[in-house]
Design an enzyme around this catalytic site. Structure first.
Site, PDB file in Angstrom:
ATOM      1  N   GLU A  82       0.866  -1.183   0.000  1.00 45.35           N
ATOM      2  CA  GLU A  82       0.000   0.000   0.000  1.00 45.35           C
ATOM      3  C   GLU A  82       0.897   1.225   0.000  1.00 45.35           C
ATOM      4  O   GLU A  82       1.631   1.467   0.956  1.00 45.35           O
ATOM      5  CB  GLU A  82      -0.904  -0.006   1.235  1.00 45.35           C
ATOM      6  N   ARG A  91       1.037  10.449   0.071  1.00 38.80           N
ATOM      7  CA  ARG A  91       1.440  11.545   0.952  1.00 38.80           C
ATOM      8  C   ARG A  91       2.677  12.246   0.474  1.00 38.80           C
ATOM      9  O   ARG A  91       3.126  13.197   1.097  1.00 38.80           O
ATOM     10  CB  ARG A  91       1.765  11.008   2.350  1.00 38.80           C
ATOM     11  N   LYS A 113     -10.954  -0.346   7.089  1.00 41.29           N
ATOM     12  CA  LYS A 113      -9.747  -0.116   7.878  1.00 41.29           C
ATOM     13  C   LYS A 113     -10.183   0.374   9.255  1.00 41.29           C
ATOM     14  O   LYS A 113     -11.193   1.075   9.376  1.00 41.29           O
ATOM     15  CB  LYS A 113      -8.903   0.945   7.153  1.00 41.29           C
TER      16      LYS A 113
HETATM   17  C1  3PG Z   1      -0.932   5.006   7.842  1.00 40.00           C
HETATM   18  O1  3PG Z   1      -1.812   5.285   7.062  1.00 40.00           O
HETATM   19  O2  3PG Z   1      -0.036   5.785   8.204  1.00 40.00           O
HETATM   20  C2  3PG Z   1      -0.918   3.651   8.370  1.00 40.00           C
HETATM   21  O3  3PG Z   1      -1.943   3.535   9.253  1.00 40.00           O
HETATM   22  C3  3PG Z   1       0.405   3.231   8.924  1.00 40.00           C
HETATM   23  O4  3PG Z   1       0.514   3.519  10.259  1.00 40.00           O
HETATM   24  P1  3PG Z   1       1.870   3.159  11.013  1.00 40.00           P
HETATM   25  O5  3PG Z   1       2.941   4.010  10.392  1.00 40.00           O
HETATM   26  O6  3PG Z   1       1.613   3.564  12.442  1.00 40.00           O
HETATM   27  O7  3PG Z   1       2.136   1.715  10.835  1.00 40.00           O
END
Ligand code: 3PG
Length: 213
Positions: free
Chosen positions: A46, A50, A134
């Site tokens: 995934e 960002r 989610k």
């Molecule tokens: C996100 O979208 O940042 C995910 O939930 C990942 O979270 P994490 O970096 O705490 O694993």
């Protein structure tokens, strides 16, 4: 435009016990990190929308690493739904859900996980006809104990908890009846990406894949 029609997964929750959530700053890392995850036994990635290179990285993986299922994360708007699918995303993940985003993801033709954190949000997503979602941010929202508590009242909902989960806590989620997989960035730490330490990513992926056995 890359085609997603013949590689579309039926269910995001069934792809792997752990979905690696990856934040890429360098598009040159996209293909090596995808190959490193596949080598470790996790053929799913995934990519979060960002960073400026996210869509380009997604397209590179879709084109060059056909053995991985590549999705887009941090999808916030209907425009991003179109951009992600256009770049080759085979699934979509959002941190929350609005009516317009749910509509766009539903019309996208690829499976998706809308984000939820409360029972009312879970009910709203179920009401829209979506049963896989989610749970975010998982640890800060009550963690595995919270998900266990809502398994009986909202049995139709199945979750991919994400947010603050680590190799040490993932198994407690995966043991729950309403959890299909967990997501997390711990498999692709930023220092490993910066150092292009693909062997470390493969090792972490192998450990993640073993959580499903
Ligand atoms: C996100 O979208 O940042 C995910 O939930 C990942 O979270 P994490 O970096 O705490 O694993």
């Amino acid at each position: 435009m890359p085609s997603t029609s013949d590689q579309r997964p039926a269910s995001v929750l069934s792809l792997a016990p752990v979905v690696p959530v990856v934040v890429l700053d360098d598009v040159a890392h996209a293909v090596p990190v995808a190959r490193a995850l596949v080598a470790g036994g996790l053929p799913v990635i995934e990519l979060t929308l960002r960073t400026p290179v996210a869509l380009e990285a997604l397209a590179a993986i879709a084109a060059e690493v056909p053995e991985i299922t590549v999705g887009a994360g941090t999808v916030l708007t209907p425009v991003q739904v179109d951009q992600a699918v256009g770049a080759g995303a085979q699934f979509l993940v959002s941190p929350g859900a609005t009516p317009s985003l749910l509509g766009a993801m539903g019309a996208s033709g690829v499976p998706f996980l809308p984000g939820t954190a409360t029972v009312s949000e879970v009910m709203a997503v179920l009401e829209a006809g979506v049963t896989e979602m989610k749970f975010f941010p998982a640890e800060a929202s009550g963690g595995a104990a919270y998900l266990r508590s809502i398994a009986s009242p909202v049995p139709a909902a199945r979750f991919c908890p994400t947010g603050g989960i680590t190799a040490a806590t993932a198994a407690s989620y995966l043991a729950l009846p309403n959890v299909g997989c967990v997501g997390g960035s711990w498999l692709t730490p930023s220092d490993a990406l910066a150092a292009q330490d693909w062997d470390r990513v493969t090792t972490l992926a192998r450990e993640g894949a073993a959580l499903g056995t």
